[in-house]
Write a protein that holds these residues in place. Structure first.
Motif, PDB file in Angstrom:
ATOM      1  N   LEU A 160      11.468   2.763 -18.207  1.00 35.51           N
ATOM      2  CA  LEU A 160      10.683   1.700 -17.395  1.00 35.51           C
ATOM      3  C   LEU A 160      11.080   0.305 -18.296  1.00 35.51           C
ATOM      4  O   LEU A 160      11.365  -0.535 -17.452  1.00 35.51           O
ATOM      5  CB  LEU A 160       9.286   2.145 -17.511  1.00 35.51           C
ATOM      6  CG  LEU A 160       8.331   1.001 -17.195  1.00 35.51           C
ATOM      7  CD1 LEU A 160       8.499   0.538 -15.787  1.00 35.51           C
ATOM      8  CD2 LEU A 160       6.931   1.572 -17.328  1.00 35.51           C
ATOM      9  N   ASP A 165       2.423  -3.045 -13.077  1.00 37.87           N
ATOM     10  CA  ASP A 165       3.376  -3.162 -11.958  1.00 37.87           C
ATOM     11  C   ASP A 165       3.128  -4.279 -10.971  1.00 37.87           C
ATOM     12  O   ASP A 165       4.108  -4.993 -10.608  1.00 37.87           O
ATOM     13  CB  ASP A 165       3.262  -1.762 -11.141  1.00 37.87           C
ATOM     14  CG  ASP A 165       3.813  -0.482 -12.055  1.00 37.87           C
ATOM     15  OD1 ASP A 165       4.661  -0.778 -13.198  1.00 37.87           O
ATOM     16  OD2 ASP A 165       3.285   0.670 -12.009  1.00 37.87           O
ATOM     17  N   PHE A 217       0.892   3.000 -21.980  1.00 36.81           N
ATOM     18  CA  PHE A 217       1.442   4.248 -22.329  1.00 36.81           C
ATOM     19  C   PHE A 217       0.618   4.714 -23.557  1.00 36.81           C
ATOM     20  O   PHE A 217       0.427   6.021 -23.920  1.00 36.81           O
ATOM     21  CB  PHE A 217       2.697   4.159 -22.570  1.00 36.81           C
ATOM     22  CG  PHE A 217       3.848   4.514 -21.315  1.00 36.81           C
ATOM     23  CD1 PHE A 217       4.477   5.749 -21.354  1.00 36.81           C
ATOM     24  CD2 PHE A 217       3.696   3.666 -20.342  1.00 36.81           C
ATOM     25  CE1 PHE A 217       5.311   6.035 -20.172  1.00 36.81           C
ATOM     26  CE2 PHE A 217       5.016   3.808 -19.263  1.00 36.81           C
ATOM     27  CZ  PHE A 217       5.193   4.770 -19.306  1.00 36.81           C
ATOM     28  N   SER A 230       7.270   4.493 -13.429  1.00 39.97           N
ATOM     29  CA  SER A 230       5.852   4.421 -14.090  1.00 39.97           C
ATOM     30  C   SER A 230       5.045   5.291 -13.645  1.00 39.97           C
ATOM     31  O   SER A 230       3.968   5.617 -14.421  1.00 39.97           O
ATOM     32  CB  SER A 230       5.351   2.962 -14.039  1.00 39.97           C
ATOM     33  OG  SER A 230       4.816   2.527 -12.630  1.00 39.97           O
ATOM     34  N   LEU A 264       8.875   5.850 -20.649  1.00 37.83           N
ATOM     35  CA  LEU A 264       8.621   4.483 -21.195  1.00 37.83           C
ATOM     36  C   LEU A 264       9.970   3.504 -21.518  1.00 37.83           C
ATOM     37  O   LEU A 264       9.969   2.330 -21.208  1.00 37.83           O
ATOM     38  CB  LEU A 264       7.894   4.399 -22.358  1.00 37.83           C
ATOM     39  CG  LEU A 264       7.381   3.052 -23.261  1.00 37.83           C
ATOM     40  CD1 LEU A 264       6.737   2.107 -22.078  1.00 37.83           C
ATOM     41  CD2 LEU A 264       6.563   3.301 -24.106  1.00 37.83           C
ATOM     42  N   ALA A 314       2.398  -2.664 -19.652  1.00 38.02           N
ATOM     43  CA  ALA A 314       3.001  -1.242 -19.360  1.00 38.02           C
ATOM     44  C   ALA A 314       2.901  -0.384 -20.631  1.00 38.02           C
ATOM     45  O   ALA A 314       2.347   0.621 -20.583  1.00 38.02           O
ATOM     46  CB  ALA A 314       4.083  -1.342 -18.565  1.00 38.02           C
ATOM     47  N   VAL A 358      -1.407   0.854 -15.981  1.00 35.49           N
ATOM     48  CA  VAL A 358      -0.020   0.737 -15.630  1.00 35.49           C
ATOM     49  C   VAL A 358       0.152   0.033 -13.954  1.00 35.49           C
ATOM     50  O   VAL A 358       1.149  -0.573 -13.746  1.00 35.49           O
ATOM     51  CB  VAL A 358       0.659   2.045 -15.573  1.00 35.49           C
ATOM     52  CG1 VAL A 358       0.431   2.824 -14.308  1.00 35.49           C
ATOM     53  CG2 VAL A 358       2.274   1.594 -15.660  1.00 35.49           C
TER      54      VAL A 358
END
Length: 284
Positions: free
Chosen positions: A166, A239, A271, A218, A163, A267, A235
């Protein structure tokens, strides 16, 4: 000037939305790294340290950028006269003090991350912001380390490393887009940001490439079996939103960087959902 106007000016210096959002990111890092109710005290301390440090960084940034902001952001507290430059400086120092005090309650690794980040914040605002690409990388690293900081608070500094990567890559793209948005004022001030040195379009192309790497990263938690479809269901839209933002940046950088920011938060939510589903034994 009324007390209320000054109070509002000081609050605006911190960018309260950004400061609170940074605290949420630290909380996210702790959750993704496996934090539980037993970690409540250290997680709260980490969140407070992050909020204070982010507010301090924003305030000191306004102090150093006061001349540029007269062109790019004339509505900010210092240019419009709500807060004096000296008051903003001392306010920032007080907030940095709050961050240090909060961080003292954390494990040694988290404290080390806090010290490095606070040093980087000051170095960025005074020395690095106008260097081509360097300031962008520093801000990206600081954003990514927010998740590592949350993990470090519970003794798992690498628990949210994917994470963090990203977020850092997506932030690097967003910072490049913001530099394109601010190019007029930066030129006036004599800064050498990436878009000024290499051009707007090459900078945006580079930023797009960086985001593509972030999108690929991701997928790692799903592909290695750590998270399931619950994670993937959030996610993927995140994206798509961020990729759409990069495409939009060639025409409208202001709208683009907002989409990138929203995509980053989505995003992060992915997670959290992925971790909660995994801890609950949910197969999806």
């Amino acid at each position: 000037m009324s007390l209320g106007v000054r109070a509002r000016g000081f609050l605006e210096l911190t960018r309260p939305g950004n400061a609170i959002a940074a605290g949420v990111l630290t909380f996210t890092g702790a959750i993704v790294a496996g934090g539980t109710l037993e970690d409540t005290f250290v997680v709260i301390a980490a969140i407070l340290a992050t909020v204070f440090a982010t507010g301090a960084g924003n305030a000191i940034n306004d102090y150093f950028d006061r001349d540029i902001d007269r062109i790019n952001r004339p509505d900010r507290p210092i240019p419009r006269g709500a807060v004096s430059a000296d008051a903003a400086k001392w306010f920032s120092i007080a907030l940095f003090g709050g961050a240090v005090v909060s961080a003292l309650a954390l494990p040694l690794v988290a404290l080390a991350i806090a010290v490095v980040n606070l040093t980087a914040l000051v170095a960025y605002t005074e020395f690095l912001k106008g260097l081509p690409g360097v300031g962008n990388v520093v801000v990206a690293a600081l954003t990514g380390s927010t998740f590592l900081f949350g993990g470090a608070a519970i003794g798992e500094p690498l628990g949210a490393v994917v994470l963090a990567v990203l977020a850092a890559l997506a932030t690097l793209t967003r910072e490049i887009v913001k530099d394109v948005e601010d190019i007029a004022g930066d030129k006036e001030e004599g800064l050498r940001t990436l878009p000024i040195v290499v051009g707007e379009r090459p900078s945006l192309v580079f930023g797009t490439g960086v985001l593509v790497v972030a999108v690929l990263a991701s997928a790692v938690p799903y592909l290695d079996g750590e998270f399931g479809l619950a994670y993937l269901g959030l996610v993927v839209p995140a994206d798509v939103l961020m990729l759409a933002g990069t495409i939009q940046s060639f025409e409208d950088p202001t709208l683009a960087q907002r989409r990138l920011k929203h995509g980053m938060f989505l995003a992060a939510a992915a997670f959290i959902v992925g971790r909660v589903a995994a801890l609950g034994g949910v197969s999806v």
